[in-house]
Design a protein around this motif. Structure first.
Motif, short mmCIF file in Angstrom:
data_model
loop_
_atom_site.label_atom_id
_atom_site.label_comp_id
_atom_site.label_asym_id
_atom_site.label_seq_id
_atom_site.Cartn_x
_atom_site.Cartn_y
_atom_site.Cartn_z
N TYR A 1 1.03 -1.33 0.09
CA TYR A 1 -0.02 -0.04 -0.05
C TYR A 1 0.70 1.19 0.03
CZ TYR A 1 -3.39 -3.57 1.37
OH TYR A 1 -4.28 -4.69 1.56
N PRO A 2 0.17 2.47 -0.32
CA PRO A 2 1.09 3.52 -0.37
C PRO A 2 1.75 4.28 0.91
CG PRO A 2 -0.86 4.02 -1.74
CD PRO A 2 -1.17 2.68 -1.00
N CYS A 3 1.05 3.93 2.12
CA CYS A 3 1.59 4.18 3.21
C CYS A 3 0.71 3.68 4.48
CB CYS A 3 1.08 5.69 3.55
SG CYS A 3 -0.65 6.16 3.58
N ASP A 4 1.02 3.89 5.63
CA ASP A 4 0.55 3.42 6.84
C ASP A 4 -0.79 3.51 7.39
OD1 ASP A 4 1.49 5.85 7.13
OD2 ASP A 4 1.57 5.51 9.67
N CYS A 5 -1.61 4.66 6.63
CA CYS A 5 -3.01 5.17 6.77
C CYS A 5 -3.75 4.51 5.81
CB CYS A 5 -3.11 6.39 6.71
SG CYS A 5 -2.35 7.43 8.25
N SER A 6 -3.25 4.22 4.40
CA SER A 6 -4.24 3.82 3.28
C SER A 6 -4.64 2.08 3.51
CB SER A 6 -3.56 4.02 2.11
OG SER A 6 -2.37 3.44 2.12
N ILE A 7 -3.77 1.49 4.52
CA ILE A 7 -4.36 0.16 4.67
C ILE A 7 -5.62 -0.01 5.60
CG2 ILE A 7 -2.78 -0.06 6.78
CD1 ILE A 7 -2.24 -3.26 6.06
N ASP B 1 -9.91 1.46 2.23
CA ASP B 1 -10.73 0.37 1.24
C ASP B 1 -9.42 -0.15 0.64
OD1 ASP B 1 -11.39 -0.70 -1.28
OD2 ASP B 1 -12.70 0.59 -1.65
N ARG B 2 -9.11 -1.46 1.08
CA ARG B 2 -7.94 -2.05 0.81
C ARG B 2 -7.66 -2.37 -0.71
NH1 ARG B 2 -5.83 -6.02 5.44
NH2 ARG B 2 -5.74 -4.57 7.21
N GLU B 3 -8.86 -2.70 -1.50
CA GLU B 3 -8.85 -3.10 -2.76
C GLU B 3 -8.22 -1.84 -3.66
OE1 GLU B 3 -8.82 -5.76 -4.78
OE2 GLU B 3 -8.57 -6.69 -2.71
N LEU B 4 -8.82 -0.67 -3.26
CA LEU B 4 -8.62 0.68 -3.93
C LEU B 4 -7.25 1.09 -3.86
CD1 LEU B 4 -9.31 3.49 -5.20
CD2 LEU B 4 -10.05 4.17 -2.94
N TYR B 5 -6.67 1.10 -2.60
CA TYR B 5 -5.26 1.49 -2.26
C TYR B 5 -4.36 0.26 -2.30
CZ TYR B 5 -7.63 5.47 -0.22
OH TYR B 5 -8.42 6.90 -0.08
N LEU C 1 -8.43 11.51 -2.79
CA LEU C 1 -9.06 10.52 -2.19
C LEU C 1 -9.57 10.72 -0.91
CD1 LEU C 1 -6.47 7.93 -3.70
CD2 LEU C 1 -8.64 8.37 -4.41
N ASP C 2 -10.47 9.93 -0.04
CA ASP C 2 -11.07 10.26 0.94
C ASP C 2 -10.24 9.63 2.13
OD1 ASP C 2 -13.32 11.38 0.05
OD2 ASP C 2 -14.65 9.49 0.00
N LYS D 1 -0.29 1.53 -11.12
CA LYS D 1 -1.08 1.50 -10.02
C LYS D 1 -0.64 2.47 -8.95
CE LYS D 1 -4.87 0.56 -7.41
NZ LYS D 1 -5.21 -0.64 -6.86
N ARG D 2 0.55 2.38 -8.73
CA ARG D 2 1.17 3.08 -7.73
C ARG D 2 1.30 4.49 -8.27
NH1 ARG D 2 5.52 6.03 -5.59
NH2 ARG D 2 6.55 5.98 -7.61
N THR D 3 1.67 4.81 -9.44
CA THR D 3 1.70 6.04 -10.12
C THR D 3 0.35 6.75 -10.11
OG1 THR D 3 3.64 5.46 -11.41
CG2 THR D 3 2.23 7.49 -12.06
N MET D 4 -0.73 6.05 -10.15
CA MET D 4 -2.16 6.73 -10.36
C MET D 4 -2.52 6.74 -9.04
SD MET D 4 -5.46 5.54 -9.48
CE MET D 4 -5.76 4.02 -9.45
N LEU D 5 -2.17 6.36 -7.98
CA LEU D 5 -2.73 6.49 -6.44
C LEU D 5 -1.93 7.57 -6.02
CD1 LEU D 5 -3.38 2.96 -4.79
CD2 LEU D 5 -4.98 4.98 -5.29
N ARG D 6 -0.63 7.70 -6.48
CA ARG D 6 0.27 8.66 -5.94
C ARG D 6 -0.19 9.99 -6.50
NH1 ARG D 6 5.15 9.35 -9.56
NH2 ARG D 6 3.42 10.09 -10.82
N ASP D 7 -0.56 10.20 -7.68
CA ASP D 7 -0.84 11.48 -8.35
C ASP D 7 -2.31 11.59 -7.77
OD1 ASP D 7 1.17 11.30 -9.99
OD2 ASP D 7 0.15 10.44 -11.63
N LYS D 8 -3.27 10.92 -7.34
CA LYS D 8 -4.65 11.07 -6.87
C LYS D 8 -4.46 11.56 -5.46
CE LYS D 8 -7.79 7.99 -9.54
NZ LYS D 8 -8.64 9.20 -9.87
#
Length: 340
Positions: free
Chosen positions: A272-278, A281-285, A316-317, A303-310
């Protein structure tokens, strides 16, 4: 990642943009506590699903400076952790640990003194044993944790000890006494954290008002006892914080954290991108799985690039529940960006 306790300057840290500078590794979701506000016991995956040493070796080649063996479960539930600590030390990777303190003892702490441990987090939710033990669901966990903190300072005096303190309705009225616990427990920092996703334990409006009216006194008292707060702003319980832990002030957060960090969940192999995103929504992150790809492939994946940019664009919430330290990291990055 906590800027306050990292040895490098902010300028030097931020030069590591787009490298996995600081990686969290959650070894297990087995736990010897039964915390009332934690959902780890609901997780079905228990055993380690990846080759941890292989992953550490890959991280070392990618330039990872810190590995944070974190919770989910209790990292010291399995003594294999000592092999990983030894391996990190051999690779010149600095180590950060978190524990509830229940599975440590003097013999293990002496062994820990051989490794490149920089920081040790302990979860302490009250200065009163009865309240902490009740919140954590185990009799004696307070006594074990505080005793082991003092033993760590005995055998590893240069290790920074941080108390993660989840503020809730059962402990917020005792925050002054919690700070004063320094006279008996040898810690360095307090990390106040707003309780999330547990409305029944959220402080009342009256409690929040009392806490907020005492902020200046808390700073003064901590300074007198040579205690620091992990994030300098402890005024985190304002009227715009909802009972589920959402913070409306985070609406404008542009998170740069995923350009420096990753979170590896060993029981599933998911990254996952970080310790909060886990905790969202695990499928999203989820950005990949180490049973299917190497960490390098995951780090460089679309996928990482996409989430990083968002996350960088605040789309993201997860930003609503982002921990204060993560928000502070992003704030400092943008302040220093022109100098990096």
């Amino acid at each position: 990642m906590y800027l306050e306790v990292l040895k490098e300057s902010q300028k030097d840290i931020f030069k590591n943009y787009e490298s996995p500078y600081y990686v969290y590794i959650s070894l297990t979701n087995l736990c010897n506590a039964n915390c009332s506000f934690c959902d780890v016991r609901l997780n079905k995956e228990k055993k380690n699903a990846i080759e941890v040493k292989k992953t550490i070796n890959e991280l070392a080649k990618l330039g990872t400076k810190y590995i944070h063996f974190t919770g989910g479960g209790e990292p010291f539930i399995n003594d294999e952790i000592f092999e990983y600590l030894e391996y990190c030390t051999a690779k010149n990777i600095k180590i950060v640990l978190i524990s509830n303190g229940l599975n440590l003892n003097e013999e293990k702490i002496k062994k820990l003194s051989n490794y490149s441990i920089e920081t040790f987090f302990f979860s302490i939710d009250s200065c009163k044993a009865s309240i902490h033990n009740n919140l954590r669901g185990v009799e004696g966990i307070f006594e074990s944790a505080t005793n082991n903190i003092n033993l760590i300072k005995k055998y590893m005096p240069n290790v920074t000890i941080i108390l993660n303190h989840v503020i809730n309705t059962k402990n917020i009225d005792d925050f002054e006494e919690f700070i004063k616990m320094k006279t008996e427990v040898n810690f360095d920092y307090i990390n106040p954290i707003i309780i999330k996703d547990c409305a029944e334990l959220f402080p009342t409006k009256q409690q929040i008002k009392k806490y907020n009216s005492s902020i200046d006194y808390f700073y003064e008292l901590a300074n007198k006892l040579d205690i620091k707060f992990l994030c300098k702003n402890i005024n985190i319980l304002e009227e715009n914080v909802e009972s589920n832990g959402d913070r409306s002030e985070n609406e404008d957060l542009k998170c740069v954290y995923p350009s420096f960090c990753a979170f590896i969940d060993c029981p599933t192999g998911n990254v996952y991108p970080c310790d909060c995103s886990i905790h969202r929504d695990r499928e999203l992150y989820k950005i990949g799985n180490l049973q299917e790809q190497s960490f390098t492939e995951i780090w460089n994946s679309p996928k990482r690039t996409m989430l990083r940019d968002k996350m960088l664009n605040g789309e993201l919430d997860c930003k609503k529940k982002c921990d204060e330290a993560n928000c502070f990291f992003s704030e400092c990055y943008f302040k220093n960006k022109s100098e990096v």
